[in-house]
Design an enzyme around this catalytic site. Structure first.
Site, short mmCIF file in Angstrom:
data_model
loop_
_atom_site.label_atom_id
_atom_site.label_comp_id
_atom_site.label_asym_id
_atom_site.label_seq_id
_atom_site.Cartn_x
_atom_site.Cartn_y
_atom_site.Cartn_z
N ILE A 130 31.28 61.34 75.13
CA ILE A 130 31.78 61.47 73.76
C ILE A 130 30.99 60.59 72.80
O ILE A 130 30.55 61.01 71.74
CB ILE A 130 33.28 61.09 73.72
N HIS A 148 12.06 31.57 77.44
CA HIS A 148 12.10 32.58 78.51
C HIS A 148 10.72 33.20 78.72
O HIS A 148 10.44 34.27 78.19
CB HIS A 148 13.13 33.66 78.16
N GLY A 199 14.81 54.84 81.60
CA GLY A 199 14.01 53.78 80.97
C GLY A 199 12.65 53.67 81.64
O GLY A 199 11.61 53.55 80.97
N MET A 222 16.25 24.46 82.72
CA MET A 222 15.59 23.25 82.23
C MET A 222 16.64 22.19 81.88
O MET A 222 16.53 21.02 82.25
CB MET A 222 14.76 23.56 80.98
N GLN A 223 17.70 22.64 81.20
CA GLN A 223 18.75 21.69 80.80
C GLN A 223 19.35 21.01 82.03
O GLN A 223 19.61 19.81 82.04
CB GLN A 223 19.83 22.42 79.99
N GLN A 242 21.37 72.69 86.09
CA GLN A 242 21.63 73.83 85.21
C GLN A 242 22.77 73.51 84.25
O GLN A 242 22.71 73.81 83.05
CB GLN A 242 22.02 75.06 86.02
N SER A 266 24.44 58.73 85.66
CA SER A 266 23.71 57.65 84.99
C SER A 266 22.79 56.96 86.01
O SER A 266 22.80 57.31 87.19
CB SER A 266 24.70 56.66 84.37
N GLU A 292 14.52 56.95 73.66
CA GLU A 292 15.43 57.20 74.79
C GLU A 292 16.87 57.10 74.30
O GLU A 292 17.23 56.13 73.63
CB GLU A 292 15.15 56.15 75.88
N GLU A 351 9.61 34.70 81.18
CA GLU A 351 9.67 35.96 81.93
C GLU A 351 9.61 37.19 81.01
O GLU A 351 9.21 38.26 81.44
CB GLU A 351 10.94 36.01 82.79
N CYS A 411 15.43 27.74 80.58
CA CYS A 411 16.53 27.59 79.62
C CYS A 411 17.63 26.71 80.21
O CYS A 411 17.44 25.51 80.35
CB CYS A 411 17.02 28.96 79.18
N1 GLN Z 1 23.81 28.14 77.71
C1 GLN Z 1 22.60 27.46 77.34
C2 GLN Z 1 22.41 27.40 75.84
O1 GLN Z 1 22.99 28.14 75.12
C3 GLN Z 1 21.39 28.09 77.98
C4 GLN Z 1 21.13 29.46 77.48
C5 GLN Z 1 20.19 30.23 78.35
O2 GLN Z 1 19.96 29.85 79.50
N2 GLN Z 1 19.67 31.33 77.86
O3 GLN Z 1 21.63 26.59 75.38
#
Ligand code: GLN
Length: 547
Positions: A147, A519, A18, A383-384, A191, A13, A139, A521, A380
């Protein structure tokens, strides 16, 4: 009707199926064809949303809210084609659909079996949208011989026969191990893995052979002879300095030509590889370096933050600098001082995450970045944590915290500046959740619009005040603390269109401090770096010149 390319793997693997699929997609696009990529995973989870990042790496979220395999991230980064819910499926999802149909009585009177009921379900899935593109690349996860993978192999075998001749091909990735003692590349595992495929009725058209050493002509001929392919269809895949060299490297080895030959597409349209030449040039010829600390929890497995690492690289490419990432385990700040660990970095990123472990360390990292004027990007959970830090240390809400951690601990210790989101609007519909709901697929998932405040840094970075970004969270900064936090100087610069959900916060007096509930990214590409990452690295570059 699309032409289908099925991509399988053998021997071991983690061979980079990918990446090979994504690079092939990019090469077909460079020759003017439209493509879509799809991943079929043999595991029994309905989707990877419930798997730990330690087990499976990052969960990649699509615009339409599917939680998918991280390979879909590669597909998007190389082709720019936004993946959909219908581009990722697991055995778990296939079986649960079959069982739902059985309960509903759709097959009334019949005995439900792997062949044909499960294989038909897989074939229906593979065929979705086949009139939309020139090539569909599918893919199959795992390795031939597993299996769990058998129903998928059987389904692609049948699928090929359901289609007109010449409409589908099989591409198989294998490994040529190198024996240092005899100085030889060994072809036997290849092979054997091809034999394994043949025994289930699949004859590969193209073999992609991973190798750390150049494959001598003699070995190539031997593989071709024993594996029943043409010599030109034995394509070498050597180790690369950057994954973004893959399209050019595979082109140089003749992969796209072999694919077009296998479909008898002649004359083959000439490829335009200028985008990938520029990408490679930016990766290999940086004019400086910036150091970024990622303060997270899943730092032992880089795949857990795959898209973030890639988006930072893209940000570097936009600024012609190399981004050197260091992973800092947030938990060390439970016992150790922050400064010695974070000094010397030009920027700090706190990524997403779940659960309380490591969160106090992330809060300290946010505080360090704010106080020391180090560029900070909180994503996410990141930020919190920045909001909780602002609440505790600037707005004087001393016990500020997140309900997420109180739910886990079963007691109320925090003032819930971040609360459990139970109702929101998606399109025109109201979505509701309650404590104790199923864990799978119940977060606020997928693309949502946000309205940015004109004149803020984030509006300037995006160059617009209307954006949409992908989300994956259950908790949310509580709007009722907005005034208190804004009085302390933290600006809520992006909100959901109904004004109820904070999407972005920033410290305007800071050189660069932004927290986003989504997100970014997930949407960054090497040829189109996400504006937040591009500007974050620009700010880091500026700092690097100052120190
Ligand atoms: N755990 C946090 C929430 O559910 C942040 C989630 C995250 O960072 N993707 O809001």
């Amino acid at each position: 009707m699309a032409r289908y390319i099925f991509i399988t793997g053998g021997v071991v693997s983690s061979l980079g199926k990918g990446l090979a699929s994504a690079a092939l997609g990019a090469l077909l696009q460079a020759r003017g064809f439209s493509v879509r990529l799809r991943k079929l995973d043999p595991y029994l989870n309905v989707d990877p949303g419930t798997m730990s990042p330690f087990e499976h790496g990052e969960v990649f979220v699509t615009d339409d809210g599917a939680e998918t395999d991280l390979d879909l991230g590669h597909y998007e980064r190389f082709t720019g084609v936004a993946a959909r819910n219908t581009d990722s499926v697991s055995s778990g999802r296939i079986y649960s659909t079959v069982l739902e149909k059985e309960r509903r009585g759709d097959y009334l009177g019949k005995t439900i079996q792997v062949i044909p009921h499960v294989t038909n379900e897989i074939k229906d899935f593979i065929g979705i949208g086949d009139d939309e593109v020139d090539f569909m690349l599918c893919e199959i996860g795992g390795t031939v011989g597993d299996i769990e993978g058998l129903p998928f192999f059987e389904a692609i075998r049948q699928f090929t026969h359901d289609k007109p001749r010449g409409q589908c091909i099989f591409m198989h990735l294998t490994l040529l191990p190198y024996l240092a003692a005899s100085g030889e590349l060994k072809t036997k595992p290849t092979q054997h893995s091809v034999k394994e495929l043949q025994s289930i009725g699949i004859a590969p058209d193209i073999l992609v052979c991973r190798s750390e050493h150049p494959i001598p002509e003699k070995e190539r001929e031997k593989i071709a002879l024993f594996c029943n392919v043409r010599k030109e269809d034995v394509v070498a895949a050597y180790d690369l300095k950057s994954i973004y060299d893959a399209p050019l490297a595979y082109h140089a080895q003749g992969l796209d030509q072999a694919v077009l030959d296998a479909f008898s597409i002649s004359p083959a349209p000439k490829p335009d590889l200028s985008v990938w030449q520029d990408v490679s040039d930016r990766v290999h010829n940086p004019e400086g370096e910036v150091k970024v600390a990622i303060v997270g929890k899943y730092t032992q497995l880089e795949d857990a933050y795959k898209s973030i690492a890639e988006a930072l690289t893209h940000g570097g490419m936009a600024n012609r600098v190399k981004v050197k990432v260091e992973w800092v385990d947030a938990e060390i700040f439970d016992t150790e001082d922050v400064a010695p660990h974070l000094e010397g970095f030009h920027a700090i990123l706190v990524p997403g995450g779940f659960g309380e472990r490591g969160t106090e360390g992330k809060i300290k990292a946010a505080q360090y970045a704010r106080e020391n004027k180090v560029p900070y990007l909180g994503i996410c959970l990141g930020m919190q944590m920045a909001v909780i830090e602002a609440a505790r240390n600037v707005a004087n809400i001393k016990t500020a915290g997140s309900e997420e951690f109180d739910h886990e601990a079963g007691k109320k210790r925090f003032e819930p500046v971040v609360y459990h989101l139970k109702e929101w609007v998606q399109g025109n519909a109201k979505v509701s959740r309650k404590v104790g709901d199923d864990k799978g697929g119940t977060m606020r998932l997928g693309a949502y619009d946000a309205a940015l405040t004109a004149g803020t840094r984030v509006a300037e970075v995006y160059g617009t005040t209307a954006i949409d970004e992908r989300h994956r969270h259950r908790y949310e900064v509580d709007i009722k603390y907005r005034d208190q936090l804004e009085d302390a100087g933290l600006v809520f610069s992006g909100m959901s269109p109904d004004g109820k959900l904070p999407e972005i916060v920033e410290w305007p007096e800071h050189p660069w401090f932004i927290g986003v509930q989504f997100h970014p990214e997930l949407k960054s590409k090497p040829f189109d770096p996400h504006p937040l990452f591009a500007d974050f690295i620009r700010a880091a570059k500026e700092i690097s010149r100052l120190v």
